[in-house]
Design an enzyme around this catalytic site. Sequence first.
Site, PDB file in Angstrom:
ATOM      1  N   GLU A  66       0.828  -1.210   0.000  1.00 51.92           N
ATOM      2  CA  GLU A  66       0.000   0.000   0.000  1.00 51.92           C
ATOM      3  C   GLU A  66       0.863   1.262   0.000  1.00 51.92           C
ATOM      4  OE1 GLU A  66      -3.536  -1.893   2.783  1.00 51.92           O
ATOM      5  OE2 GLU A  66      -1.696  -1.192   3.709  1.00 51.92           O
ATOM      6  N   ASP A 237      -7.656  -5.018   8.661  1.00 51.49           N
ATOM      7  CA  ASP A 237      -7.245  -3.792   7.981  1.00 51.49           C
ATOM      8  C   ASP A 237      -7.126  -3.961   6.475  1.00 51.49           C
ATOM      9  OD1 ASP A 237      -5.026  -5.414   7.984  1.00 51.49           O
ATOM     10  OD2 ASP A 237      -3.657  -3.967   8.882  1.00 51.49           O
TER      11      ASP A 237
HETATM   12  P1  NAD Z   1       2.608 -10.636  13.544  1.00 50.19           P
HETATM   13  O1  NAD Z   1       2.525 -11.601  12.430  1.00 50.19           O
HETATM   14  O2  NAD Z   1       3.939 -10.251  14.079  1.00 50.19           O
HETATM   15  O3  NAD Z   1       1.729 -11.144  14.776  1.00 50.19           O
HETATM   16  C1  NAD Z   1       0.425 -11.613  14.649  1.00 50.19           C
HETATM   17  C2  NAD Z   1       0.156 -12.616  15.764  1.00 50.19           C
HETATM   18  O4  NAD Z   1      -1.220 -12.994  15.695  1.00 50.19           O
HETATM   19  C3  NAD Z   1       0.987 -13.894  15.649  1.00 50.19           C
HETATM   20  O5  NAD Z   1       1.711 -14.101  16.838  1.00 50.19           O
HETATM   21  C4  NAD Z   1      -0.072 -14.996  15.428  1.00 50.19           C
HETATM   22  O6  NAD Z   1       0.263 -16.233  16.025  1.00 50.19           O
HETATM   23  C5  NAD Z   1      -1.292 -14.364  16.082  1.00 50.19           C
HETATM   24  N1  NAD Z   1      -2.575 -14.917  15.657  1.00 50.19           N
HETATM   25  C6  NAD Z   1      -2.980 -15.204  14.395  1.00 50.19           C
HETATM   26  N2  NAD Z   1      -4.248 -15.700  14.419  1.00 50.19           N
HETATM   27  C7  NAD Z   1      -4.643 -15.679  15.729  1.00 50.19           C
HETATM   28  C8  NAD Z   1      -5.835 -16.049  16.395  1.00 50.19           C
HETATM   29  N3  NAD Z   1      -6.864 -16.545  15.732  1.00 50.19           N
HETATM   30  N4  NAD Z   1      -5.909 -15.894  17.741  1.00 50.19           N
HETATM   31  C9  NAD Z   1      -4.848 -15.402  18.447  1.00 50.19           C
HETATM   32  N5  NAD Z   1      -3.681 -15.037  17.853  1.00 50.19           N
HETATM   33  C10 NAD Z   1      -3.579 -15.174  16.507  1.00 50.19           C
HETATM   34  O7  NAD Z   1       1.819  -9.318  13.034  1.00 50.19           O
HETATM   35  P2  NAD Z   1       1.892  -7.833  13.619  1.00 50.19           P
HETATM   36  O8  NAD Z   1       2.948  -7.042  12.935  1.00 50.19           O
HETATM   37  O9  NAD Z   1       1.863  -7.889  15.103  1.00 50.19           O
HETATM   38  O10 NAD Z   1       0.502  -7.272  13.084  1.00 50.19           O
HETATM   39  C11 NAD Z   1      -0.706  -7.753  13.636  1.00 50.19           C
HETATM   40  C12 NAD Z   1      -1.857  -7.241  12.794  1.00 50.19           C
HETATM   41  O11 NAD Z   1      -1.977  -5.817  12.907  1.00 50.19           O
HETATM   42  C13 NAD Z   1      -1.728  -7.533  11.307  1.00 50.19           C
HETATM   43  O12 NAD Z   1      -2.980  -8.022  10.839  1.00 50.19           O
HETATM   44  C14 NAD Z   1      -1.390  -6.197  10.695  1.00 50.19           C
HETATM   45  O13 NAD Z   1      -1.824  -6.095   9.362  1.00 50.19           O
HETATM   46  C15 NAD Z   1      -2.143  -5.268  11.622  1.00 50.19           C
HETATM   47  N6  NAD Z   1      -1.647  -3.892  11.680  1.00 50.19           N
HETATM   48  C16 NAD Z   1      -2.577  -2.897  11.721  1.00 50.19           C
HETATM   49  C17 NAD Z   1      -2.162  -1.590  11.829  1.00 50.19           C
HETATM   50  C18 NAD Z   1      -3.187  -0.496  11.931  1.00 50.19           C
HETATM   51  O14 NAD Z   1      -2.850   0.673  11.866  1.00 50.19           O
HETATM   52  N7  NAD Z   1      -4.448  -0.832  12.149  1.00 50.19           N
HETATM   53  C19 NAD Z   1      -0.805  -1.276  11.866  1.00 50.19           C
HETATM   54  C20 NAD Z   1       0.128  -2.315  11.864  1.00 50.19           C
HETATM   55  C21 NAD Z   1      -0.302  -3.628  11.773  1.00 50.19           C
END
Ligand code: NAD
Length: 352
Positions: A66, A237
């Site tokens: 993005e 997101d």
């Molecule tokens: P990451 O991959 O480091 O961590 C995600 C975690 O979620 C992993 O530890 C995984 O095991 C866990 N997980 C997956 N499915 C699960 C479930 N059903 N129940 C419990 N845990 C589960 O990712 P990250 O960098 O921490 O990002 C997390 C999310 O936040 C992503 O979806 C990312 O796109 C989103 N994000 C959003 C914003 C925003 O501004 N809204 C900004 C950054 C990241």
Amino acid sequence: MSFDSAQTLNLVPFVSVDDMMNIVLDIGVETVLAGIAGYIETDFARWELFDKTPRIAAHSPDGVIELMPTSDGTEYAFKYVNGHPKNMKEGLQTVTAFGVLADVNSGYPVLISEMTILTALRTAAMSAVAARHLAPAGSQTMAIIGNGAQSEFQALAFGTILGIRTLRLYDIDPVATRKCATNLAGRGFEIVQCASAEEAVEGADIITTVTADKQCATILTDNMVGSGVHINAIGGDCPGKTELHRDILLRSDIFVEFPPQTRIEGEIQQLDPDHPVTELWEVITGSASGRTSARQVTLFDSVGFAIEDFSALRYLRDQLERTGRFQTLDMIADPDEPRDLFGMILRAGAER
Ligand code: NAD
């Protein structure tokens, strides 16, 4: 070299990952989070000045890339960011980013920075700013479901900005929960590692969902959300990537960043396109209400908007003179006579 002299020489300050880590360590992560939160509140309070557009997303089967631009008419910023939930299993980050701050008057870049760490910081700061207006007064306990890269930043922002003292952690992978608990040890939290999402939400004033999965997941079902709770939903997101059961949305008061983007990417993609939502900037300026009753379920349907990155880059730029934590990039061609771009190459050739 000072930040100002780099600019005078038409060199572009560049903050690497190493520089960013040192800035966070020099200043202190809690102070950085509070600082970025302040810049976000300032920029949300002048929301109407900004050029706003939903981010430009290039989807692929495993993820999304993005571009997120915005400008206040004086400065311009954009971020490049990806989201690839499958990356983590391959030893790569789910989210990586870099971005640019530029001067609208000349069009010249004034800063280029890594934004993987900066995104985690600004996302957490944004969540805490939203929660300050929406969470129940005196909130002390937060559940964090999803204990990956973003999770510690979320915990620390809520600790320093909201006064959260108890964290209830859950991840489908217990290794992630242990990592999060270990990283947060000694920071003043009582930490409870939970065996299920149901256990994690018990007694929580705030529920943060921050999982990564490229599907419409159901991290929270309706029966898990009691009255009066604030939900900070971070991981839904992208189109086809949500975390909450639709029934939760139907009984929540929903707060969003920029509706045209959130309706495509947020939890509210599950609702009718005209379902009422409140824009957070209006709550921050006082033209709309945040939480109005103790029994209300409030939901911050976070997707991440360009103005937050703009604010984070402004904050970062303002730390560079005093920290000196940057390098310079020779990325602006600067011939003595602006029209003699080719002559500059000829002179360089003669000097070789
Ligand atoms: P990451 O991959 O480091 O961590 C995600 C975690 O979620 C992993 O530890 C995984 O095991 C866990 N997980 C997956 N499915 C699960 C479930 N059903 N129940 C419990 N845990 C589960 O990712 P990250 O960098 O921490 O990002 C997390 C999310 O936040 C992503 O979806 C990312 O796109 C989103 N994000 C959003 C914003 C925003 O501004 N809204 C900004 C950054 C990241």
